[in-house]
Each structure stands twice: as structure tokens, then as C-alpha cells.
Design a protein around this motif. Structure first.
Motif: not given
Length: 354
Positions: A247-256, A297-308
Motif C-alpha cells: 500500500a505504501g509503495f502504491i501510494l508513493i507511485k500514485l503521486q505523479k 484547495l489549501a489542503v490540495f496545494l500543500v499535498r501537491t507542493l510539499v508532501f507529494s
């Protein structure tokens, strides 16, 4: 094997949450055929699934002031019949008439011809006050005009007549059962029927009639479903990432892919909402929805720019994909914020599209 089993169970849980445990029979549609006034029963439309929670969608404007349906029960039993509809005026008073040849209903002289002398007409009881009947799965609400419990006999032929002498009923549902015509799972099981309801394509309507409001509503629904789906998938994988390395592997590869899907679907939600509400004369509603969406939108921005980017930089394999606790902690916080926003947004959507 344990990892695969855990992942499978988690995905199964997600599916069950998304589609629900119960469902109704497939909705049916008025074929729009014109009634032969010399013999109104000659081309009565057959209906099925009498003893399940289901319904038939129809339009009187597509044919005449009345539609006629035929039902032949495959067993003895009781069922609730009701008529709900959308009318152009609050003074509309449509009727649901049962044409019966048994003693299960009381005969009432309505001035309607019957198939032969063994039949009589019975008026399904009107509902006091015209309460509202809602179908959350289709974001629709209707006025409830008539409802009654009726006893049916196996093999007998019954006729149902939807009649509106005021010419004000535009769309209606003849419901079988006490439950909803649609449950959550039916949106997935009968997606074609769901789209016919939302596209207004039944009761003799042209399948090529596609108004701006219909296009906007469908774009809005589908984009929001994609957005909700990718959010749920990422959330589930984030919660089980360190219990299941896969699951962790899929989560990481899913980011792009998830970042692209998220922002494209957000754009189409905004576009569909603007087209729909502008077409029906509510141009200010998209602004209200945008205000509600600011935390998401704020959550998605943080996830997109920082955590992904942080996730994508992790060294992972199918056997080893540990998400650092500092990243997981913030993912849980973002989940709570996005859950509240999506809940508020979905509630308002149901209210506005009803």
C-alpha cells in the motif's frame, strides 16, 4: 500473503462504503408512446419488479395528459404504490388510478373506460399536504401526491394510469415499495439509467436533446465523483501504508498521477458548476461553493507542493515502503480538514440540485 490479504480487505471495505450494502431494482422508464383513445389499454407499457423497491420515470408532456402501464404479479403479495412528481404549479393535482379485477381494492366510478366488465377503477389515496419526497442518490426531490398499500394476486393483470387533468405535471415517478427508488449502489449498478434521469432522456425525449444545464450538471457530477474517488483512494492507502508495504509503495507511485487527476477534476467541477448554475439563473452559487472549497484547495496545494514531492523522493520497493511518521501525521491532519470540507460541499450540492 498477509500483505496482499490486508490490502484486499481494505479495498473491499472502501468499495462497500462507496456503494452501500443494499440496492433497489433497476429503474424503469416511460417509453413515451401515445395512447390510443379508442382503446387506452391496447399499448399499455408492461412494468416489472412489482415487489421490489423500484419505480418508473415518466413525462406526461411527451405524450398526453395520461400514461398507462400494465403489471402482472408473479406472486401474491402486498405492495405500496405511490405517485411523486415535479409540477409547474403548486395547484397541480395528478392522480394515480389502479384498474383492478379483484376485490383487493374498492371500486370507484372515475369516468375512465375499463378493459372489460370484470374490471373496476380504484383511486390511489391522495397524500395530505403534498409532502416532499427526496432521492439523494440523484440529487432530486419531488412532490408526493398519492400513496397506498395494495394487495395483488398472482397472474392477474392490473393497469396503472397516471392522469393529470390540470396539465401541470412535467415529470413523475410511479414508485413500488416504501424505500427509495435509488440506493447508493444503484448509481454504480445502473449508471446508464442514472445518466438518463440526469440527462432528461426518457418519456419520448430525444436522446440528442442536450441542454446547457444538463451538460453542466453531468460534468459537475462526474468530475466531483472522480475527485472524491482519488481522494478516498489516497486516504485509504495513507492509513494502511505502514501496515502494508505494498500500500505504501502504491501510494508513493500514485503521486505523479493523483496530482494531475485532482487538479483536472477540480477544474471540471468548477466549470460544470458554473455552466449549470448560470443556465438556471443562479450565477452567484459557484462563488459560494468556491468559498466552501477554500480549505480543500489549501489542503490540495500543500499535498501537491510539499508532501507529494517528499513522498516521491523516498527510496521504496514493493518489499519496503515505510512512510515517515512526520509525513503521516500531517497527512492525517489534512484528511480531517478535507473530510469536513467535502462533507459540507456534498451537503450543499444535494440541497442545490434537489
Amino acid at each position: 500473503m498477509r500483505t496482499i490479504r490486508t490490502l484486499f480487505l481494505s479495498l473491499t471495505t472502501l468499495v462497500l462504503i462507496g456503494v452501500g450494502y443494499v440496492h433497489a431494482a433497476a429503474p424503469q422508464f416511460d417509453n413515451g408512446n401515445t395512447i390510443d383513445l379508442n382503446n387506452i389499454y391496447s399499448n399499455a407499457q408492461p412494468l416489472t419488479n412489482l415487489f421490489e423497491d423500484t419505480g418508473v420515470y415518466g413525462k406526461l408532456a411527451a405524450s398526453s395528459t395520461a400514461d398507462v402501464f400494465k403489471v402482472v404479479p408473479d406472486k401474491d403479495g402486498d405492495q405500496t404504490l405511490s405517485l411523486a412528481g415535479k409540477a409547474s404549479s403548486s395547484t397541480a393535482q395528478p392522480f394515480l388510478v389502479l384498474v383492478d379485477q379483484t376485490t383487493g381494492t374498492s371500486a370507484k366510478e372515475l369516468g375512465i373506460p375499463v378493459p372489460d366488465a370484470s374490471y373496476h377503477t380504484s383511486l390511489i389515496s391522495a397524500v395530505d399536504g403534498t409532502p416532499t419526497y427526496a432521492e439523494p442518490a440523484t440529487f432530486d426531490s419531488y412532490n408526493l401526491y398519492a400513496q397506498q398499500r395494495v394487495s395483488f394476486t398472482k397472474g392477474k393483470t392490473y393497469y396503472l394510469i397516471v392522469f393529470d387533468p390540470t396539465h401541470q405535471l412535467s415529470r413523475y415517478i410511479v414508485r413500488f415499495g416504501d424505500g427509495k427508488v435509488w440506493h447508493a449502489s444503484d448509481v454504480f449498478r445502473h449508471i446508464g439509467a442514472w445518466m438518463r434521469v440526469k440527462a432528461d432522456n426518457y418519456g419520448g425525449s430525444s436522446p440528442f436533446k442536450f441542454t446547457p444545464s444538463t451538460f453542466g450538471a453531468l460534468l459537475y457530477y462526474l468530475a466531483f465523483a472522480v475527485l472524491l474517488g482519488i481522494w478516498l483512494v489516497e486516504t485509504i492507502f495513507a492509513f494502511i501504508a505502514n501496515r502494508s508495504k505494498m500500500a505504501g509503495f502504491i501510494l508513493i507511485k500514485l503521486q505523479k498521477f493523483s496530482r494531475i487527476i485532482t487538479w483536472v477534476s477540480l477544474w471540471f467541477v468548477a466549470l460544470g458548476g458554473y455552466i449549470y448554475f448560470d443556465a438556471i439563473g443562479w450565477p452567484g452559487i459557484p462563488f459560494v461553493l468556491a468559498l466552501i472549497f477554500i480549505p480543500l484547495l489549501a489542503v490540495f496545494l500543500v499535498r501537491t507542493l510539499v508532501f507529494s514531492p517528499k513522498l516521491m523522493r523516498l527510496e521504496v520497493s514493493k518489499q519496503e515502503a515505510v512512510i515517515p511518521m512526520n509525513i503521516q501525521k500531517w497527512m492525517y491532519v489534512m484528511f480531517v480538514l478535507s473530510l469536513v470540507t467535502i462533507g459540507a460541499f456534498l451537503t450543499l450540492t444535494v440541497m442545490l440540485f434537489a
